[in-house]
Design an enzyme around this catalytic site. Structure first.
Site, PDB file in Angstrom:
ATOM      1  NE  ARG A   1     -40.463  22.074 -43.042  1.00  0.00           N
ATOM      2  CZ  ARG A   1     -39.488  21.804 -43.846  1.00  0.00           C
ATOM      3  NH1 ARG A   1     -38.871  20.624 -43.752  1.00  0.00           N
ATOM      4  NH2 ARG A   1     -39.217  22.455 -44.682  1.00  0.00           N
TER       5      ARG A   1
ATOM      6  CG  ASP B   1     -46.719  21.703 -45.891  1.00  0.00           C
ATOM      7  OD1 ASP B   1     -46.137  22.062 -46.621  1.00  0.00           O
ATOM      8  OD2 ASP B   1     -46.730  21.950 -44.654  1.00  0.00           O
TER       9      ASP B   1
ATOM     10  CE1 TYR C   1     -40.588  35.859 -43.514  1.00  0.00           C
ATOM     11  CE2 TYR C   1     -40.083  37.274 -42.207  1.00  0.00           C
ATOM     12  CZ  TYR C   1     -40.735  36.160 -42.289  1.00  0.00           C
ATOM     13  OH  TYR C   1     -41.545  35.472 -41.521  1.00  0.00           O
TER      14      TYR C   1
ATOM     15  CB  THR D   1     -39.266  26.881 -36.241  1.00  0.00           C
ATOM     16  OG1 THR D   1     -39.423  27.983 -37.219  1.00  0.00           O
ATOM     17  CG2 THR D   1     -40.719  26.806 -35.277  1.00  0.00           C
TER      18      THR D   1
END
Length: 243
Positions: free
Chosen positions: A15, A36, A151, A186
């Site tokens: 996705r 995935d 991150y 997204t």
């Protein structure tokens, strides 16, 4: 763009940005391998690409999973020409609230997953005389952002590992570059507050969020022979945030 019949493995392809990249490569005539852990979504996308793609379950944090994936790709297609290390997770938090569990999860997927992908892709590509690796980093790998220390650490690492790999693998005909998306529309943006995402658009000189398709266009270019003299580069696609 000279991607016809290239064998392209994309992680995190079920996705979002990965799916957009898969569609772009399929449109160019590539043989796409969707990878995935979201099996239902990955299989569904494979069917929508109508013969241009297959789906493989791949846990990017596992050596065994990578080994199995490349064994299957080589059995089906005989080679892998391009790896797009796209899989990633994002869990923002200030330093004081960053837990070892959350930081470890991002390290495993974003950093270790990218390293293992390069390791096993290079092993495969050496057999056929070369290839291309595109690592998806982030604007957070180019500049500091509050509330994203773990991150950001992984994405700076991807930037650095890309340069090491480019230097090490050039002798084998393997090019390695990193892509640094900014605020891209997204589901990952749902991890931010609405205010953060508003600022993400307004603070960019181009005054908007990017689209997954725009990132996919850049990735396809870097994977193609049109970028044959580019390796070790860090390419921002962020509407100007990194200026």
């Amino acid at each position: 763009m000279k991607l016809q019949n290239k064998v392209v493995l994309i992680t995190g392809a079920a996705r979002g940005q990965g799916a957009a990249e898969a569609k772009r490569f399929a449109a160019e005539g590539a043989k796409v391998v969707l990878a995935d852990v979201l099996d239902a979504e990955g299989e569904q996308l494979s069917r929508r690409l109508e013969g241009r793609a297959i789906y493989l379950h791949l846990d990017v944090t596992s050596d065994e999973s990578w080994e199995a994936a490349f064994a299957q790709i080589e059995r089906i297609h005989g080679r892998c020409d391009v790896l797009v290390n796209n899989a990633g997770i994002y869990r923002p938090a200030p330093i004081a609230e960053t837990t070892s569990k959350s930081a470890e999860a991002m390290f495993q997927v974003n950093q270790l997953g990218t390293l293992l992908g390069m390791k096993y892709a290079a092993e495969s590509m050496k057999k056929t005389g070369g290839g291309v690796i595109v690592n998806i980093s982030s604007i957070a790998g180019l500049r500091g952002f509050a509330n994203a220390i773990a991150y950001s650490g992984t994405k700076w690492a991807v930037r650095g590992m890309t340069k090491v790999a480019a230097a090490e693998l050039a002798q084998f005909g393997i090019r390695v570059n990193s892509v640094h998306p900014g605020f891209i529309a997204t589901d990952m943006l749902k991890e931010n507050t609405a205010e953060v995402n508003r600022i993400g658009a307004e603070a960019a000189p181009l005054k908007r969020h990017g689209t997954p398709e725009e990132v996919a266009n850049l990735v396809a270019f870097l994977a193609s022979e049109d970028s044959a003299f580019i390796t070790g580069a860090e390419v921002a696609i962020d509407g100007g945030w990194a200026i």
